[in-house]
Design a protein around this motif. Structure first.
Motif, PDB file in Angstrom:
ATOM      1  N   ARG A   1     -11.983 -25.708   2.314  1.00  0.00           N
ATOM      2  CA  ARG A   1     -10.621 -25.628   1.770  1.00  0.00           C
ATOM      3  C   ARG A   1     -10.470 -24.377   0.911  1.00  0.00           C
ATOM      4  N   ILE A   2      -9.329 -23.736   0.996  1.00  0.00           N
ATOM      5  CA  ILE A   2      -9.072 -22.526   0.193  1.00  0.00           C
ATOM      6  C   ILE A   2      -8.177 -22.943  -0.973  1.00  0.00           C
ATOM      7  N   PRO A   3      -8.726 -22.995  -2.182  1.00  0.00           N
ATOM      8  CA  PRO A   3      -7.914 -23.496  -3.300  1.00  0.00           C
ATOM      9  C   PRO A   3      -6.642 -22.657  -3.486  1.00  0.00           C
ATOM     10  N   GLY A   4      -5.493 -23.328  -3.462  1.00  0.00           N
ATOM     11  CA  GLY A   4      -4.201 -22.635  -3.654  1.00  0.00           C
ATOM     12  C   GLY A   4      -3.702 -21.895  -2.430  1.00  0.00           C
ATOM     13  N   GLY A   5      -4.538 -21.760  -1.410  1.00  0.00           N
ATOM     14  CA  GLY A   5      -4.149 -21.056  -0.184  1.00  0.00           C
ATOM     15  C   GLY A   5      -4.132 -19.544  -0.362  1.00  0.00           C
ATOM     16  N   ILE A   6      -4.127 -18.822   0.755  1.00  0.00           N
ATOM     17  CA  ILE A   6      -3.985 -17.362   0.677  1.00  0.00           C
ATOM     18  C   ILE A   6      -2.959 -16.877   1.693  1.00  0.00           C
ATOM     19  N   CYS A   7      -2.284 -15.793   1.316  1.00  0.00           N
ATOM     20  CA  CYS A   7      -1.269 -15.198   2.181  1.00  0.00           C
ATOM     21  C   CYS A   7      -1.783 -13.819   2.602  1.00  0.00           C
ATOM     22  N   GLU A   8      -1.774 -13.574   3.914  1.00  0.00           N
ATOM     23  CA  GLU A   8      -2.253 -12.269   4.414  1.00  0.00           C
ATOM     24  C   GLU A   8      -1.196 -11.673   5.341  1.00  0.00           C
ATOM     25  N   PHE A   9      -1.324 -10.380   5.595  1.00  0.00           N
ATOM     26  CA  PHE A   9      -0.363  -9.686   6.460  1.00  0.00           C
ATOM     27  C   PHE A   9      -1.127  -8.915   7.532  1.00  0.00           C
ATOM     28  N   THR A  10      -0.551  -8.899   8.756  1.00  0.00           N
ATOM     29  CA  THR A  10      -1.102  -8.019   9.796  1.00  0.00           C
ATOM     30  C   THR A  10       0.056  -7.204  10.375  1.00  0.00           C
ATOM     31  N   THR A  11      -0.309  -6.147  11.096  1.00  0.00           N
ATOM     32  CA  THR A  11       0.706  -5.386  11.823  1.00  0.00           C
ATOM     33  C   THR A  11       1.196  -6.238  12.990  1.00  0.00           C
ATOM     34  N   LYS A  12       2.390  -5.942  13.470  1.00  0.00           N
ATOM     35  CA  LYS A  12       2.922  -6.703  14.613  1.00  0.00           C
ATOM     36  C   LYS A  12       2.990  -5.864  15.880  1.00  0.00           C
ATOM     37  N   PHE A  13       3.275  -4.573  15.733  1.00  0.00           N
ATOM     38  CA  PHE A  13       3.542  -3.784  16.936  1.00  0.00           C
ATOM     39  C   PHE A  13       2.410  -2.830  17.293  1.00  0.00           C
ATOM     40  N   GLU A  14       1.212  -3.047  16.755  1.00  0.00           N
ATOM     41  CA  GLU A  14       0.053  -2.252  17.193  1.00  0.00           C
ATOM     42  C   GLU A  14      -0.647  -3.031  18.304  1.00  0.00           C
ATOM     43  N   ALA A  15      -1.464  -2.350  19.101  1.00  0.00           N
ATOM     44  CA  ALA A  15      -2.093  -2.997  20.266  1.00  0.00           C
ATOM     45  C   ALA A  15      -2.903  -4.215  19.822  1.00  0.00           C
ATOM     46  N   ILE A  16      -3.545  -4.096  18.673  1.00  0.00           N
ATOM     47  CA  ILE A  16      -4.319  -5.216  18.131  1.00  0.00           C
ATOM     48  C   ILE A  16      -3.816  -5.470  16.714  1.00  0.00           C
ATOM     49  N   ASP A  17      -3.516  -6.745  16.401  1.00  0.00           N
ATOM     50  CA  ASP A  17      -3.011  -7.055  15.062  1.00  0.00           C
ATOM     51  C   ASP A  17      -4.070  -6.639  14.034  1.00  0.00           C
ATOM     52  N   ARG A  18      -3.648  -5.804  13.081  1.00  0.00           N
ATOM     53  CA  ARG A  18      -4.596  -5.255  12.101  1.00  0.00           C
ATOM     54  C   ARG A  18      -4.198  -5.758  10.720  1.00  0.00           C
ATOM     55  N   LEU A  19      -5.212  -6.252  10.000  1.00  0.00           N
ATOM     56  CA  LEU A  19      -4.965  -6.735   8.639  1.00  0.00           C
ATOM     57  C   LEU A  19      -4.490  -5.571   7.766  1.00  0.00           C
ATOM     58  N   ILE A  20      -3.412  -5.783   7.025  1.00  0.00           N
ATOM     59  CA  ILE A  20      -2.926  -4.721   6.131  1.00  0.00           C
ATOM     60  C   ILE A  20      -2.676  -5.311   4.747  1.00  0.00           C
ATOM     61  N   ASP A  21      -2.668  -4.451   3.744  1.00  0.00           N
ATOM     62  CA  ASP A  21      -2.406  -4.954   2.395  1.00  0.00           C
ATOM     63  C   ASP A  21      -0.962  -4.636   1.992  1.00  0.00           C
ATOM     64  N   ARG A  22      -0.565  -5.163   0.843  1.00  0.00           N
ATOM     65  CA  ARG A  22       0.817  -4.978   0.380  1.00  0.00           C
ATOM     66  C   ARG A  22       1.168  -3.501   0.278  1.00  0.00           C
ATOM     67  N   GLN A  23       0.201  -2.697  -0.205  1.00  0.00           N
ATOM     68  CA  GLN A  23       0.497  -1.291  -0.447  1.00  0.00           C
ATOM     69  C   GLN A  23       0.876  -0.566   0.837  1.00  0.00           C
ATOM     70  N   GLU A  24       0.174  -0.898   1.944  1.00  0.00           N
ATOM     71  CA  GLU A  24       0.497  -0.218   3.207  1.00  0.00           C
ATOM     72  C   GLU A  24       1.915  -0.582   3.673  1.00  0.00           C
ATOM     73  N   ILE A  25       2.312  -1.817   3.452  1.00  0.00           N
ATOM     74  CA  ILE A  25       3.672  -2.254   3.829  1.00  0.00           C
ATOM     75  C   ILE A  25       4.702  -1.476   3.000  1.00  0.00           C
ATOM     76  N   LEU A  26       4.416  -1.314   1.710  1.00  0.00           N
ATOM     77  CA  LEU A  26       5.335  -0.576   0.829  1.00  0.00           C
ATOM     78  C   LEU A  26       5.337   0.907   1.194  1.00  0.00           C
ATOM     79  N   ASP A  27       4.147   1.472   1.433  1.00  0.00           N
ATOM     80  CA  ASP A  27       4.054   2.902   1.767  1.00  0.00           C
ATOM     81  C   ASP A  27       4.822   3.217   3.057  1.00  0.00           C
ATOM     82  N   ASN A  28       4.781   2.273   4.037  1.00  0.00           N
ATOM     83  CA  ASN A  28       5.499   2.474   5.305  1.00  0.00           C
ATOM     84  C   ASN A  28       6.996   2.220   5.175  1.00  0.00           C
TER      85      ASN A  28
END
Ligand code: TMP
Ligand code: ASP
Length: 248
Positions: free
Chosen positions: A120-147
């Motif tokens: 079990r992951i206490p409190g849960g975790i939220c993660e982000f990946t790319t959607k339109f790349e050939a392979i979904d790639r884990l990204i952090d908040r900063q990359e989303i903001l920078d883009n």
């Protein structure tokens, strides 16, 4: 004269535009491992469309804005046209899937997380990946903001919507003896610039559902696409079972 167009919206759905309206057709197609494995299963599209409808209606009642407009039985949904935000949002309550693989590859788990399947992951975790790349790639908040895909406020709103979707689905599923190990959702913006929950939600394609009774006995019984990914049984049976257990 009305014109109808059809195109692929992702690997398992088609998007149909007709007379100014937008529809998703949930097909029986299924793929895994970035499309390396693909098949078709009877009634799979109907199960995912009915389950998405079930959850969209609950989420709307709970104040989450969604693109859902109407269910067109058996496997079509009318939706509000959105510009899709190019990220996938993953919420995890238990260790599984690509998170487990990352731990096995040497990633250090966050505080309080045991690096084993089913922890079990206490409190849960939220993660982000790319959607339109050939392979979904884990990204952090900063990359989303920078883009400039989202502002800080929009990103916070999306995380908050995702946390609430998790809480709402969990509350309903626990009564039905089902654990929500993790799930993926997507968001888009409508013409007014509002952020709405998009795509599909609460289906065995986009969630890991585990039987709670088996979990207590130390076993993981998957009622989702892991049955197909890891050849754990018959997908049509698993999907019919989860639909019956959730929607009755
Ligand atoms: P993961 O552990 O493979 O990253 O998957 C996390 C959740 O996201 C899981 O419930 C399955 C779902 N998912 C999708 O809906 N689409 C995808 O393309 C992937 C990789 C995962
Ligand atoms: N949806 C992805 C694919 O089609 C990955 C997955 O769900 O396992 O390949």
């Amino acid at each position: 004269m009305t014109t109808t167009t059809r195109e692929r919206a992702g690997k398992s759905k088609d998007i149909i535009k007709n007379d100014g309206k937008t529809f998703f057709e949930f097909t029986d197609r299924i793929t895994a491992f970035n499309g390396l494995k693909k098949d078709e299963y009877p009634d799979k599209g109907e199960v995912c469309c009915r389950l998405s409808t079930y959850w969209f209606e609950i989420l709307e009642r709970e104040g989450i804005p969604t693109h859902f407009r109407a269910f067109v039985p058996p496997n079509v949904m009318e939706v509000e046209y959105l510009e899709i935000i190019p990220i996938e949002v993953i919420w995890r309550n238990f260790v599984a899937g690509s998170l487990l693989k990352r731990y096995e590859g040497g990633e250090t788990p966050g505080a309080g997380i045991e690096p084993r399947l089913g922890a079990r992951i206490p409190g849960g975790i939220c993660e982000f990946t790319t959607k339109f790349e050939a392979i979904d790639r884990l990204i952090d908040r900063q990359e989303i903001l920078d883009n400039r895909w989202l502002t800080r406020e929009e990103l916070d709103l999306i995380r908050e919507f995702t946390r609430r979707v998790n809480d709402i689905m969990n509350e309903h599923l626990l009564e039905k003896g089902i654990l929500l190990a993790d799930f993926k959702i997507e968001f888009g913006k409508n013409l007014a610039g509002e952020i709405l929950l998009a795509d599909e939600v609460g289906t065995p394609d986009g969630c890991r559902f585990w039987d709670a009774g088996s979990y207590v006995e130390g076993k993981i019984e998957s009622l989702d696409k892991d049955v197909y990914r890891y050849e754990k049984g018959d997908l049509s049976d698993a999907y019919a079972t989860i639909m019956q257990r959730i929607c009755g």
